[in-house]
Design an enzyme around this catalytic site. Structure first.
Site, mmCIF file in Angstrom:
data_model
loop_
_atom_site.group_PDB
_atom_site.id
_atom_site.type_symbol
_atom_site.label_atom_id
_atom_site.label_comp_id
_atom_site.label_asym_id
_atom_site.label_seq_id
_atom_site.Cartn_x
_atom_site.Cartn_y
_atom_site.Cartn_z
ATOM 1 N N GLY A 37 77.132 -0.363 62.335
ATOM 2 C CA GLY A 37 75.766 -0.010 62.274
ATOM 3 C C GLY A 37 75.247 0.677 62.020
ATOM 4 O O GLY A 37 74.402 1.440 62.040
ATOM 5 N N THR A 39 73.413 1.607 58.944
ATOM 6 C CA THR A 39 72.232 1.934 58.425
ATOM 7 C C THR A 39 71.418 2.000 59.870
ATOM 8 O O THR A 39 70.113 1.938 59.565
ATOM 9 C CB THR A 39 72.010 1.004 57.461
ATOM 10 O OG1 THR A 39 72.004 -0.765 58.506
ATOM 11 C CG2 THR A 39 72.975 1.079 56.191
ATOM 12 N N LYS A 179 74.593 2.148 74.938
ATOM 13 C CA LYS A 179 73.902 1.230 75.978
ATOM 14 C C LYS A 179 73.219 0.190 75.848
ATOM 15 O O LYS A 179 73.007 1.451 74.614
ATOM 16 C CB LYS A 179 73.499 1.771 77.606
ATOM 17 C CG LYS A 179 72.085 2.782 76.570
ATOM 18 C CD LYS A 179 71.467 3.769 77.409
ATOM 19 C CE LYS A 179 70.650 4.340 77.727
ATOM 20 N NZ LYS A 179 69.062 3.535 77.350
ATOM 21 N N HIS A 209 74.368 9.615 76.380
ATOM 22 C CA HIS A 209 74.383 10.496 75.417
ATOM 23 C C HIS A 209 74.077 11.927 76.238
ATOM 24 O O HIS A 209 74.244 13.164 76.325
ATOM 25 C CB HIS A 209 72.984 10.239 74.168
ATOM 26 C CG HIS A 209 71.499 10.414 74.519
ATOM 27 N ND1 HIS A 209 71.206 9.527 75.237
ATOM 28 C CD2 HIS A 209 70.953 11.881 74.029
ATOM 29 C CE1 HIS A 209 69.547 9.730 75.179
ATOM 30 N NE2 HIS A 209 70.158 10.743 74.677
ATOM 31 N N ASP A 267 66.163 1.767 81.607
ATOM 32 C CA ASP A 267 66.001 2.542 80.199
ATOM 33 C C ASP A 267 66.971 3.265 80.885
ATOM 34 O O ASP A 267 67.876 4.778 80.033
ATOM 35 C CB ASP A 267 65.435 2.487 79.731
ATOM 36 C CG ASP A 267 65.372 3.499 78.644
ATOM 37 O OD1 ASP A 267 66.750 3.308 77.981
ATOM 38 O OD2 ASP A 267 63.988 3.796 77.689
ATOM 39 N N HIS A 272 71.593 7.968 82.696
ATOM 40 C CA HIS A 272 71.125 9.030 82.339
ATOM 41 C C HIS A 272 71.517 9.716 83.686
ATOM 42 O O HIS A 272 71.649 10.893 83.691
ATOM 43 C CB HIS A 272 70.180 9.693 82.032
ATOM 44 C CG HIS A 272 70.468 8.867 80.118
ATOM 45 N ND1 HIS A 272 71.240 8.576 79.793
ATOM 46 C CD2 HIS A 272 69.136 8.428 79.277
ATOM 47 C CE1 HIS A 272 70.985 8.227 78.744
ATOM 48 N NE2 HIS A 272 70.131 7.777 78.453
ATOM 49 N N LYS A 365 57.591 7.146 80.415
ATOM 50 C CA LYS A 365 56.437 7.707 78.991
ATOM 51 C C LYS A 365 55.520 8.532 78.810
ATOM 52 O O LYS A 365 54.248 7.650 80.014
ATOM 53 C CB LYS A 365 56.930 6.171 78.193
ATOM 54 C CG LYS A 365 58.432 5.569 77.671
ATOM 55 C CD LYS A 365 59.201 5.764 76.479
ATOM 56 C CE LYS A 365 60.183 5.625 76.543
ATOM 57 N NZ LYS A 365 61.404 6.339 75.655
HETATM 58 C C1 BG6 Z 1 67.435 6.813 75.919
HETATM 59 C C2 BG6 Z 1 65.994 5.608 76.324
HETATM 60 O O1 BG6 Z 1 68.473 6.677 76.283
HETATM 61 O O2 BG6 Z 1 67.029 8.351 76.242
HETATM 62 C C3 BG6 Z 1 65.296 6.141 75.709
HETATM 63 O O3 BG6 Z 1 66.708 4.282 75.894
HETATM 64 C C4 BG6 Z 1 64.551 7.456 75.639
HETATM 65 O O4 BG6 Z 1 64.150 5.401 75.708
HETATM 66 C C5 BG6 Z 1 66.358 8.702 75.287
HETATM 67 O O5 BG6 Z 1 63.317 7.862 75.165
HETATM 68 C C6 BG6 Z 1 65.775 10.023 75.924
HETATM 69 O O6 BG6 Z 1 66.712 11.123 74.778
HETATM 70 P P1 BG6 Z 1 66.633 12.258 74.462
HETATM 71 O O7 BG6 Z 1 68.301 12.900 74.467
HETATM 72 O O8 BG6 Z 1 64.866 12.517 73.562
HETATM 73 O O9 BG6 Z 1 65.956 13.260 75.980
#
Ligand code: BG6
Length: 797
Positions: A37, A39, A179, A209, A267, A272, A365
């Site tokens: 992936g 690109t 994910k 992440h 999400d 997270h 969001k």
């Molecule tokens: C991602 C989500 O895992 O994390 C996104 O899929 C979200 O929707 C993003 O915007 C936020 O990450 P960060 O590093 O910008 O806080």
């Protein structure tokens, strides 16, 4: 110059050591990194930069590298894309531009694009790696496959890697997965099983992440390095609440096809924020660098999470969302999405450390700012007798006390760890964290920055760079294991199911949201602070509004019927139970209440637990109407439901709580153990005449009540007070009060809620006394009162 003999020997020894050292470095071997992936968006934004950072960190330390960018894009287009991305890679600020250009040049040389689709392509890739190793006389250390592809592509790629791209003996394989890892418990389990058929657990690195964000990665080390100061503080006696927050200003435009399927809980919260929650809440292992110990403690924390109810969540959706979905997915004008783009969730942990401490999780969001943080707010147990003017600015015990892991963005603009100065001076690794320079105007969480010991990273690092380095070094503690993943889905799936048809509150987006999304909690319930009179998304045209009805009083099967919207109905039933309890205690000194299990009484338990301060709990005996033959600790146990939603919030003396003895001699509901008879004797001994003051029943869709089922004669008549029965659904084995015992009660309340009950409600309204077919029709207290409590959906449909 003539050197003495011993000096010569020393020089020779040093040279040999240096040579050995160089050889050892040579021997570290070659690592091939394949970015699948290559690109895509993620690769462009973070992964190539992360790989370059890895190269910068590791170059000259004994490993050699090759980087293969792979995708389905044609070779020409792919090459062009990659050339552009590589051109834009940046070096740390403190690196000289010349050195940066040199290393970027090397990295470009080592990176190439390849089209990877068929199994032949994978075989060719493996052959090329082997040929390269042979050609350069290199030893292979390992291969990293980074899956930056949509999950539907996982299985094929995994199969190909497993069958033709594994490295030779002695070298490791690491596959990195992004994910979403499923959509709910079942799909996550299926995906995990599928991946498990190709890779060993130790080979898989599931990325979250957020675990690579510097402030998040610092939570455990911080707790570890400040054990002494935190030991007495990190618990329910001192922590007032924990807030785990991720606010975003962006919306979901451009990604609605993904977002429609997932929504904010899947999400962001399921992964997270849950990961962050476990890092804060878990018991601290002695050795935090042992990934096994960290995982074990994490799983323990998952087990302590109290199940979530609908009332634990508030949901919102920014106003433009549905229109974006209609546009991007060509939906008709009438389409309205129910996908939440904002969620606030109240989480509790049932363990000694955290009992009663609210953990607030929130993400959304189109909010007013972009910021992420974990804030641990401590209770203020001090009172300052002097006027506030005389408080020592940053040390007074009367100022708020908090610890914040500031994940990033926001007013501060960088990751940080903040500790109120009136708590303690924390210790952080001085090599990687430095004190934040004073910014006199900056206020955070209600206090000037100067009120905190504030630290930020010496070198800010992007989460992906951190994680790629951990993958390279085989550090598994920053990744999600299968067990960890499934534990999280087990926690979230029931809530997601229960919210599937919930209409989120609409919000305009940005600063205009005003206070529309503010929420507050009491007990286990969370609600928006501002009540909204009209729902902005209209429901079906002719549906009556709550205000159209008052509590309705009528008759059902010739007994009083109380009908209302669910909230009012529960409030009325709770009121009636309290009134009955108060009367019983006034007259007899005690109140015997028998309660059913299942989901309908849960809101009632919560209502009783949180709103009825005058309830005479100290004089109340709690009995079970029925029980499933499972250990009392099992989530399916009725007693467990009672414990979770009522008992742990009220003060009923332990000796007044009477669980059914379904688990005796380490077996469940064995006839020979005579559990039913034991319970009957206990009732006879404690309840005058074996007449409960109040029995709360439900009605099943097949007309069962308690655990008395149609076509199964046990407990419908005769002299037995308590019986073992068999349910058509699992778990089959049950213990139940018998119909004759129920009918001895002073009062029986039958609670029926939800549209699903509509049919049986109609049917039972017409049938006579036929307990064998419909056990509920046999409920008729011989000298007591029967009252039906039905919500409108059950009663009117
Ligand atoms: C991602 C989500 O895992 O994390 C996104 O899929 C979200 O929707 C993003 O915007 C936020 O990450 P960060 O590093 O910008 O806080």
């Amino acid at each position: 110059m003539k050197l003495p003999g011993w000096w010569k020997m020393l020089v020779v020894a040093m040279c040999m050591a240096l040579l050995a050292c160089l050889q050892a470095q040579e021997l570290q071997g070659h690592v091939s990194i394949i970015l699948l992936g290559a690109t895509g968006d993620l690769a462009k934004k973070y992964l190539w930069q992360g790989l370059f950072q890895l190269y910068l960190d590791e170059v000259g330390k004994g490993y050699s590298f090759s980087f293969h960018g792979a995708a389905l894009t044609s070779t020409k287009q792919g090459q062009e894309f990659i050339a552009k991305v590589l051109e834009s890679l940046s070096c740390p600020e403190d690196m000289a531009p010349g050195r940066c250009a040199e290393l970027r040049g090397q990295f470009q040389q080592l990176s190439q694009y390849r089209h990877l689709r068929t199994s032949e392509d994978y075989m060719a890739l493996s052959k090329d790696i082997e040929a390269q190793l042979q050609h350069k006389g290199l030893q292979e250390a390992g291969r990293i496959f980074y899956f930056s592809v949509p999950p539907f592509a996982y299985a094929d790629i995994a199969r190909n890697i497993n069958s033709s791209c594994r490295p030779g003996p002695g070298a490791w394989l690491r596959v990195v997965l992004e994910k979403p890892f499923g959509h709910d418990r079942l799909s996550a389990q299926q995906l995990a099983t599928e991946l498990g058929s190709f890779f060993q657990e130790k080979e898989m690195y599931r990325v979250d992440h957020y675990l690579g964000k510097q402030a998040v990665a610092q939570i455990l080390p911080f707790r570890d390095q400040n054990r002494k100061a935190l030991d007495g503080l990190w618990n329910r006696h001192h922590v007032e609440r924990v807030e785990i927050i991720m606010k975003e200003t962006v919306d979901a435009e451009g990604r609605t096809s993904f977002y429609e399927e997932y929504g904010v809980i899947r999400d962001v919260l399921q992964n997270h924020l849950t990961e962050v929650l476990t890092l804060v809440a878990m018991e601290l292992p002695h050795n935090i660098s042992s990934s096994e110990a960290v995982l074990r403690h994490k799983l323990q924390a998952f087990r302590a999470l109290r199940g979530l109810q609908k009332g634990s969540a508030v949901l919102g959706q920014y106003q433009a969302y549905s229109e974006q979905v209609r546009r991007e997915q060509r939906k008709p004008d009438s389409f309205r999405s129910l996908t939440p783009t904002f969620a606030g969730i109240l989480v509790h942990m049932d363990n000694l450390r955290w009992e009663g401490v609210p953990f607030l999780l929130m993400s959304g969001k189109a909010l007013d700012e972009r910021v992420g943080y974990v804030r641990i707010l401590f209770r203020n147990q001090a009172y300052c007798a002097q006027n506030e003017k005389r408080w020592v600015a940053d040390q007074s015990q009367c100022l708020p006390r908090q610890i914040v892991f500031y994940i990033g963005h926001g007013e501060l603009g960088s990751p940080a760890v903040l500790v109120s100065r009136n708590l303690f001076r924390p210790s952080l690794p001085s090599k990687s964290w430095k004190e934040v320079e004073g910014r006199p105007r900056l206020h955070l969480f209600g206090r000037p920055l100067s009120d905190y010991y504030a630290y930020s990273p010496v070198r800010e690092q992007d989460a992906y760079s951190v994680l790629i380095s951990h993958i390279f070094h085989g550090r598994k503690d920053s990744f999600i294991t299968t067990e960890n993943l499934l534990a999280s889905w087990v926690f979230w799936t029931p809530l997601l199911d229960s919210l599937a048809h919930e209409v989120p509150r609409l919000y305009p987006g940005g600063a205009e949201n005003g206070h529309l999304l503010d929420f507050e909690f009491s007990g286990t319930q969370l609600r928006f602070s501002q009540q909204q009179l009209e729902q902005l998304v209209p429901g079906p045209g002719s549906a009556p509004k709550p205000s159209d009805f008052q509590v309705l009083q009528a008759k059902y099967r010739e007994s009083p019927l109380i009908s209302a919207w669910p909230e009012e109905l529960i409030a009325k039933l709770a009121e009636d139970i309290e009134a009955t309890a108060v009367r019983a205690v006034q007259r007899f000194g005690e109140f015997h209440l028998a309660l059913s299990g299942g989901s309908s009484p849960v809101p009632l338990f919560e209502q009783l637990a949180t709103r009825h301060y005058g309830f005479p709990w100290a004089h109340t005996h709690l009995w079970l109407v029925d029980e499933r033959c499972v250990p009392l600790r099992d989530p399916e146990s009725n007693f467990q439901g009672l414990q979770a939603h009522l008992l742990q919030h009220v003060r009923v003396p332990h000796y007044n709580v009477h669980p059914m003895p379904v688990h005796l001699h380490q077996r469940l509901c064995a006839e020979e153990d005579r559990g039913a008879q034991m319970y009957a004797s206990e009732i006879s001994a404690l309840v005058t005449n074996s007449s409960f003051d109040l029995v709360l029943l439900g009605m099943g869709m097949d007309g069962h009540t308690a655990s008395l089922f149609p076509q199964s004669p046990a407990g419908l008549e005769g002299t037995q007070l308590v019986v073992l029965t068999r349910s058509p659904s699992k778990p089959h084995e049950r213990m139940s009060l018998s119909l004759p015992l129920i009918n001895r009660a002073h009062k029986v309340a039958v609670l029926v809620m939800g549209r699903m009950k509509r049919e049986i409600t109609m049917l039972v309204s017409r049938v006579g006394h036929e307990p064998k077919k419909w056990p509920i029709s046999g409920v008729l207290p011989s000298s007591g009162q029967l009252v039906w409590y039905m919500d409108y959906e059950a009663f009117l449909g």
